[in-house]
Design a protein around this motif. Structure first.
Motif, PDB file in Angstrom:
ATOM      1  N   SER A   8       0.813  -1.221   0.000  1.00 25.07           N
ATOM      2  CA  SER A   8       0.000   0.000   0.000  1.00 25.07           C
ATOM      3  C   SER A   8       0.842   1.265   0.000  1.00 25.07           C
ATOM      4  CB  SER A   8      -0.929   0.006   1.233  1.00 25.07           C
ATOM      5  OG  SER A   8      -1.797  -1.099   1.227  1.00 25.07           O
ATOM      6  N   VAL A   9       2.165   1.115   0.088  1.00 25.93           N
ATOM      7  CA  VAL A   9       3.058   2.268   0.134  1.00 25.93           C
ATOM      8  C   VAL A   9       3.343   2.765  -1.283  1.00 25.93           C
ATOM      9  CG1 VAL A   9       5.370   3.053   0.795  1.00 25.93           C
ATOM     10  CG2 VAL A   9       4.084   1.503   2.299  1.00 25.93           C
ATOM     11  N   ALA A  10       3.279   4.067  -1.479  1.00 24.04           N
ATOM     12  CA  ALA A  10       3.478   4.665  -2.801  1.00 24.04           C
ATOM     13  C   ALA A  10       4.810   5.402  -2.851  1.00 24.04           C
ATOM     14  CB  ALA A  10       2.338   5.631  -3.124  1.00 24.04           C
ATOM     15  N   PRO A  11       5.453   5.449  -4.024  1.00 22.69           N
ATOM     16  CA  PRO A  11       6.665   6.257  -4.166  1.00 22.69           C
ATOM     17  C   PRO A  11       6.410   7.694  -3.736  1.00 22.69           C
ATOM     18  CG  PRO A  11       6.354   4.878  -6.105  1.00 22.69           C
ATOM     19  CD  PRO A  11       5.101   4.736  -5.275  1.00 22.69           C
ATOM     20  N   GLY A  12       7.401   8.285  -3.078  1.00 24.70           N
ATOM     21  CA  GLY A  12       7.264   9.643  -2.582  1.00 24.70           C
ATOM     22  C   GLY A  12       6.959   9.702  -1.096  1.00 24.70           C
ATOM     23  N   GLU A  13       6.466   8.609  -0.527  1.00 24.74           N
ATOM     24  CA  GLU A  13       6.207   8.597   0.914  1.00 24.74           C
ATOM     25  C   GLU A  13       7.519   8.395   1.667  1.00 24.74           C
ATOM     26  OE1 GLU A  13       1.719   7.258   1.603  1.00 24.74           O
ATOM     27  OE2 GLU A  13       2.948   5.625   0.799  1.00 24.74           O
ATOM     28  N   GLY A  29      17.157   4.773   6.841  1.00 24.38           N
ATOM     29  CA  GLY A  29      16.839   5.534   8.040  1.00 24.38           C
ATOM     30  C   GLY A  29      15.497   6.242   7.967  1.00 24.38           C
ATOM     31  N   ALA A  30      15.013   6.662   9.126  1.00 26.65           N
ATOM     32  CA  ALA A  30      13.789   7.448   9.184  1.00 26.65           C
ATOM     33  C   ALA A  30      13.972   8.729   8.376  1.00 26.65           C
ATOM     34  CB  ALA A  30      13.446   7.782  10.634  1.00 26.65           C
ATOM     35  N   GLY A  31      12.930   9.118   7.636  1.00 23.36           N
ATOM     36  CA  GLY A  31      12.982  10.327   6.825  1.00 23.36           C
ATOM     37  C   GLY A  31      13.347  10.093   5.379  1.00 23.36           C
ATOM     38  N   VAL A  32      13.805   8.867   5.043  1.00 22.84           N
ATOM     39  CA  VAL A  32      14.168   8.561   3.660  1.00 22.84           C
ATOM     40  C   VAL A  32      12.910   8.543   2.791  1.00 22.84           C
ATOM     41  CG1 VAL A  32      15.034   6.760   2.114  1.00 22.84           C
ATOM     42  CG2 VAL A  32      16.250   7.277   4.244  1.00 22.84           C
ATOM     43  N   GLU A  33      12.981   9.231   1.657  1.00 26.48           N
ATOM     44  CA  GLU A  33      11.861   9.216   0.709  1.00 26.48           C
ATOM     45  C   GLU A  33      11.972   7.969  -0.163  1.00 26.48           C
ATOM     46  OE1 GLU A  33      10.389  11.756  -3.155  1.00 26.48           O
ATOM     47  OE2 GLU A  33      10.984  12.882  -1.362  1.00 26.48           O
ATOM     48  N   LEU A  34      10.893   7.224  -0.219  1.00 28.12           N
ATOM     49  CA  LEU A  34      10.895   5.953  -0.939  1.00 28.12           C
ATOM     50  C   LEU A  34      10.586   6.160  -2.413  1.00 28.12           C
ATOM     51  CD1 LEU A  34       8.905   3.837   1.667  1.00 28.12           C
ATOM     52  CD2 LEU A  34      11.364   3.721   1.227  1.00 28.12           C
ATOM     53  N   ASN A  35      11.330   5.459  -3.256  1.00 28.19           N
ATOM     54  CA  ASN A  35      10.977   5.382  -4.672  1.00 28.19           C
ATOM     55  C   ASN A  35      10.641   3.925  -4.988  1.00 28.19           C
ATOM     56  OD1 ASN A  35      13.465   4.003  -5.030  1.00 28.19           O
ATOM     57  ND2 ASN A  35      14.550   5.960  -5.348  1.00 28.19           N
ATOM     58  N   GLN A  36      10.236   3.660  -6.225  1.00 35.48           N
ATOM     59  CA  GLN A  36       9.807   2.303  -6.547  1.00 35.48           C
ATOM     60  C   GLN A  36      10.941   1.301  -6.421  1.00 35.48           C
ATOM     61  OE1 GLN A  36       6.464   1.593  -7.140  1.00 35.48           O
ATOM     62  NE2 GLN A  36       7.255  -0.468  -6.720  1.00 35.48           N
ATOM     63  N   ARG A  37      12.156   1.737  -6.720  1.00 32.91           N
ATOM     64  CA  ARG A  37      13.313   0.835  -6.607  1.00 32.91           C
ATOM     65  C   ARG A  37      13.523   0.419  -5.159  1.00 32.91           C
ATOM     66  NH1 ARG A  37      18.755   1.580  -5.697  1.00 32.91           N
ATOM     67  NH2 ARG A  37      18.501   3.848  -5.684  1.00 32.91           N
ATOM     68  N   LEU A  42      13.019  -3.620  -0.873  1.00 29.06           N
ATOM     69  CA  LEU A  42      12.576  -3.998   0.464  1.00 29.06           C
ATOM     70  C   LEU A  42      11.684  -5.232   0.413  1.00 29.06           C
ATOM     71  CD1 LEU A  42      11.815  -0.477   1.997  1.00 29.06           C
ATOM     72  CD2 LEU A  42      13.796  -1.943   2.440  1.00 29.06           C
ATOM     73  N   MET A  43      10.818  -5.313  -0.579  1.00 29.51           N
ATOM     74  CA  MET A  43       9.970  -6.494  -0.730  1.00 29.51           C
ATOM     75  C   MET A  43      10.826  -7.732  -0.975  1.00 29.51           C
ATOM     76  SD  MET A  43       6.775  -4.966  -2.970  1.00 29.51           S
ATOM     77  CE  MET A  43       5.876  -6.520  -2.971  1.00 29.51           C
TER      78      MET A  43
END
Length: 360
Positions: A8-13, A29-37, A42-43
């Motif tokens: 349910s997590v989207a890139p940019g979160e 770390g906390a605060g890292v912006e997630l991208n699809q890669r 992580l999956m």
């Protein structure tokens, strides 16, 4: 902060809590912006749950059982010790493990200090780690849960230390099991299952060889797969034949295993895991110990997303120790799918017509 399934997590979160490697170091770390890669990676590492920053749940912070620095130091010690033993030969049936007692006595002392300093009665385990680090983080989580149980039972300092050392080291026999067997994701063949079961005796022999660790601590390794009804192993002990330390470790072991992501199955929710434990009362585990354990575990940890019987989606904001099924929740989506102009909170203890029907 909101706990979300990774699908349910989207890139940019952005991550709200760090993700840990097997040695306790931070992978992201906390605060890292997630991208699809990042999400795909992580999956691939077996991570299914993330804590995400969310404006509607700003200010919601699940309380960790122990401080981040304590967890990092403890995981490092467990990782270094267990990987060192894995790489050592067995000499005359014994593995050389110098400083084992001193190292783990300091580790558990730090854990107890954090647990005693907590204001909350109920706890949850909020760390997220890669799948390959399960053995190391699992040992620490079991020690935390066992420590909570020991404090709840009023154990003295010596009893707490015996229990804590046994809980930290209960699975150390796994270091003598072939790595390919530890990493196997499918069902075990009968011969493989027997080999896996030997980790209880291997752990017992390793711990009892240490001059500065109690033999009662070693019995946590020997007996943590024994069951109240005599159906366990290696000796099919029953009821009071199983030392109370080992019974406590067994409950903590099963709870953390059920609520952790594993390659062969989905994780249980805390509610599902507690329902399993109660169903196993006076069959697998002593019911009185289960009741003590469950009084100190948050079944709906803060930041958990839930659905109400109205169809509304909410996030748990505050736990209520006197009514564990009825926490304070923050509504983030109405029953019609719309977002409220501003998130608002409802105390389910006071709203008898509302109830949680499932985690989302």
């Amino acid at each position: 902060m909101r706990k979300m399934h990774i699908t349910s997590v989207a890139p940019g979160e952005r991550l709200a809590r760090p993700i840990l490697q097997e040695n306790g170091n931070v992978l992201l770390g906390a605060g890292v912006e997630l991208n699809q890669r990042f999400i795909d990676r992580l999956m691939g590492l077996g991570i299914d749950i993330l804590f995400i920053d969310d404006p509607l749940t700003e200010g919601l912070e699940p309380s960790a059982a122990i401080q981040d620095d304590t967890r990092k130091r403890a995981t490092e010690s467990i990782f270094k010790t267990m990987t060192s033993i894995m790489d050592q030969p067995v000499i005359k049936g014994r593995t050389i493990a110098p400083e084992l007692g001193r190292t783990f006595r300091k580790v558990f002392g730090d854990i107890v200090q954090d647990l005693v300093g907590r204001e909350e009665v109920m706890v949850s385990l909020t760390n997220i780690h890669v799948a390959d680090s399960y053995l190391f983080h699992h040992s620490l989580n079991v020690a935390i849960l066992a420590g909570i149980m020991g404090l709840a039972k009023g154990y003295n300092r010596n009893q707490l230390e015996e229990l804590g050392m046994g809980a930290l080291l209960f699975d150390i026999g796994m270091t003598r099991i072939p790595k390919e067997l530890l990493k196997k994701t499918g069902p075990y063949a009968p011969a493989e299952r027997l080999q896996m079961q030997k980790h209880t005796e291997e752990g017992f022999n390793l711990i009892r060889a240490q001059h500065d660790i109690s033999l009662l601590s070693a019995h946590c390794a020997f007996q943590h797969h024994e069951r109240y009804d005599g159906s366990g192993y290696p000796r099919k002990l029953k009821r009071d034949e199983i030392h109370e330390y080992a019974q406590i470790v067994a409950i903590a072991d099963v709870y953390d295993a059920l609520t952790s992501a594993r390659p062969h199955r989905k994780r249980f929710t805390p509610t599902e895991a507690i329902e399993f434990l109660f169903a196993a009362g006076n069959t697998y585990f002593d019911l009185e110990l289960i009741q003590i354990f469950c009084r100190h575990i948050s079944i709906y940890p803060v930041a958990t997303t839930v659905q109400l019987n109205t169809g509304q989606i909410a996030v748990v904001a505050v736990n209520n120790p006197l009514a564990v099924h009825r926490p304070v929740v923050r509504i983030i989506r109405e029953a019609d799918g719309s977002s409220p102009p501003a998130a608002y909170q409802i105390d389910l203890k006071d709203e008898h017509g509302l109830m949680i029907v499932k985690e989302v």
